[in-house]
Design an enzyme around this catalytic site. Sequence first.
Site, PDB file in Angstrom:
ATOM      1  N   VAL A  26      45.395  52.899 -64.788  1.00 48.22           N
ATOM      2  CA  VAL A  26      46.022  52.138 -65.867  1.00 48.22           C
ATOM      3  C   VAL A  26      47.004  50.950 -65.050  1.00 48.22           C
ATOM      4  O   VAL A  26      47.630  50.154 -65.318  1.00 48.22           O
ATOM      5  CB  VAL A  26      47.478  52.972 -66.647  1.00 48.22           C
ATOM      6  N   GLY A  27      47.144  50.964 -63.958  1.00 49.37           N
ATOM      7  CA  GLY A  27      47.585  50.284 -62.805  1.00 49.37           C
ATOM      8  C   GLY A  27      47.038  49.149 -62.455  1.00 49.37           C
ATOM      9  O   GLY A  27      46.457  49.314 -61.777  1.00 49.37           O
TER      10      GLY A  27
ATOM     11  N   GLY B 177      57.345  54.883 -70.921  1.00 49.16           N
ATOM     12  CA  GLY B 177      57.075  54.463 -71.943  1.00 49.16           C
ATOM     13  C   GLY B 177      56.127  55.997 -71.978  1.00 49.16           C
ATOM     14  O   GLY B 177      56.493  56.852 -72.256  1.00 49.16           O
ATOM     15  N   ARG B 178      54.660  54.998 -72.138  1.00 45.74           N
ATOM     16  CA  ARG B 178      53.787  56.947 -72.499  1.00 45.74           C
ATOM     17  C   ARG B 178      53.552  57.890 -71.933  1.00 45.74           C
ATOM     18  O   ARG B 178      53.706  59.028 -72.360  1.00 45.74           O
ATOM     19  CB  ARG B 178      52.100  56.002 -72.589  1.00 45.74           C
ATOM     20  N   ILE B 179      53.598  57.963 -70.827  1.00 49.20           N
ATOM     21  CA  ILE B 179      53.436  59.254 -69.617  1.00 49.20           C
ATOM     22  C   ILE B 179      54.990  59.135 -69.810  1.00 49.20           C
ATOM     23  O   ILE B 179      55.504  61.099 -69.608  1.00 49.20           O
ATOM     24  CB  ILE B 179      52.977  58.135 -68.063  1.00 49.20           C
TER      25      ILE B 179
ATOM     26  N   HIS C  42      48.360  62.329 -54.965  1.00 45.82           N
ATOM     27  CA  HIS C  42      47.563  61.533 -56.132  1.00 45.82           C
ATOM     28  C   HIS C  42      46.724  61.308 -57.023  1.00 45.82           C
ATOM     29  O   HIS C  42      45.457  60.903 -57.200  1.00 45.82           O
ATOM     30  CB  HIS C  42      47.679  59.837 -55.420  1.00 45.82           C
TER      31      HIS C  42
ATOM     32  N   GLY D  27      47.329  62.292 -59.672  1.00 47.20           N
ATOM     33  CA  GLY D  27      47.838  62.289 -61.903  1.00 47.20           C
ATOM     34  C   GLY D  27      46.898  62.440 -62.802  1.00 47.20           C
ATOM     35  O   GLY D  27      46.716  63.387 -63.876  1.00 47.20           O
ATOM     36  N   SER D  28      45.768  61.426 -62.565  1.00 41.88           N
ATOM     37  CA  SER D  28      44.497  60.959 -63.280  1.00 41.88           C
ATOM     38  C   SER D  28      43.859  61.608 -63.575  1.00 41.88           C
ATOM     39  O   SER D  28      42.439  62.251 -64.354  1.00 41.88           O
ATOM     40  CB  SER D  28      44.682  59.476 -63.893  1.00 41.88           C
TER      41      SER D  28
HETATM   42  O1  LIG Z   1      45.506  55.108 -63.014  1.00 41.56           O
HETATM   43  C1  LIG Z   1      46.432  54.526 -61.960  1.00 41.56           C
HETATM   44  O2  LIG Z   1      47.229  53.326 -62.543  1.00 41.56           O
HETATM   45  C2  LIG Z   1      46.532  55.914 -61.167  1.00 41.56           C
HETATM   46  O3  LIG Z   1      47.384  55.605 -60.484  1.00 41.56           O
HETATM   47  C3  LIG Z   1      45.685  56.563 -60.616  1.00 41.56           C
HETATM   48  O4  LIG Z   1      44.949  56.868 -62.764  1.00 41.56           O
END
Ligand SMILES: O=C(O)C(=O)CO
Length: 348
Positions: free
Chosen positions: A104-105, A183-185, A313, A315-316
């Site tokens: 997403v970043g 935001g969304r998260i 890292h 998270g996803s």
């Molecule tokens: O999606 C992103 O921006 C992350 O940091 C890894 O999922």
Amino acid sequence: MVLVSGIQCKSFSILRHLSLGRPTSSMKPSVFVTRPDVPDVGINLLKERCDVELWTKNIAPPRSELLKGVTGKSALFCNIADKIDKEVFDAAGPNLKVIATMSVGYEHIDLEEAKKRDIKVGYTPDVLTYAVAELTVAILLATSRRLFEAHREIFNGGWTSWSPSWMCGPSIKGKTVGIVGFGRIGQETARLLKGFGVRQFLYSGRKDHPEASDIGAFRLPIEELLPQCDFVICTLAMSPETKHYFNEKLFNLMKPSAIFVNTSRGGVVDQDALIKALETGQIRAAGLDVMTPEPIPPDHRLLSLPNCVVIPHIGSAGIESRNDMAEVTARNILTALENKPMPAELKL
Ligand SMILES: O=C(O)C(=O)CO
């Protein structure tokens, strides 16, 4: 540019419009994928229509390999650990039509350069929101209830007996949670935390979010929010404006009992200021999925702090979300190559 029966065609999509049937292998667009372990769902989709070249190792390709891999390709399938700058665009050359990041970043991509060259950029919002929110709750609990510290005690002889005050930490129930970057998260995290009996949600940001009323969250300026919060959760996107947003001044506004959690980007925190706040007891503890640099060297000072939980890292990294991210990234590429609307295109 390819030559078909004396007609010069600029793209794969024009070839398709000429009803030439399925393109033969030599006519297929080419894609460089910067990791070998992208979930099959994404790679298989790409392989139906493209020649796919995968970087062979499970680490970010060294610069020279990235430049070599992208040369002459129509598309690049990358992620947050790949720096996509002018040099990469130059190496790719004029065939490059789309860059799709499995994230997403997108701060690792030079968007100005993409715009100048009319190259589309895709990303993967939404499909990872739940996974990151879930991990945010997990880190918050791991930090507040000292899970890793307690786990270590089993092996270092610290667990001698059940003790009334040993390994105690604050519960979430009845507490005030501040979310910075709603935001969304941030919103999904608040929804999940509702089940833990939070007394009050606060958020800060440039604008009001209509979703906040369903969640029961109130917007406050950061200087008013921080002194009230038992838990401060950072889900701020990285940008030049948010670099080192959490600085000494903001940590000094937090309660000494506050727990700080960051699952967005390490760069939004002045890490020296955070270390100082943790060492001096300015705040109780921190839980971080992101930091600077990544990967963090094993002898980094942050890792020596008992009141800091550090996660690499992930998270996803829900299985479902990583599959969805791979699929969206592949579809971003395929649609861009056919000049169709992409599932998730960044406006440049
Ligand atoms: O999606 C992103 O921006 C992350 O940091 C890894 O999922």
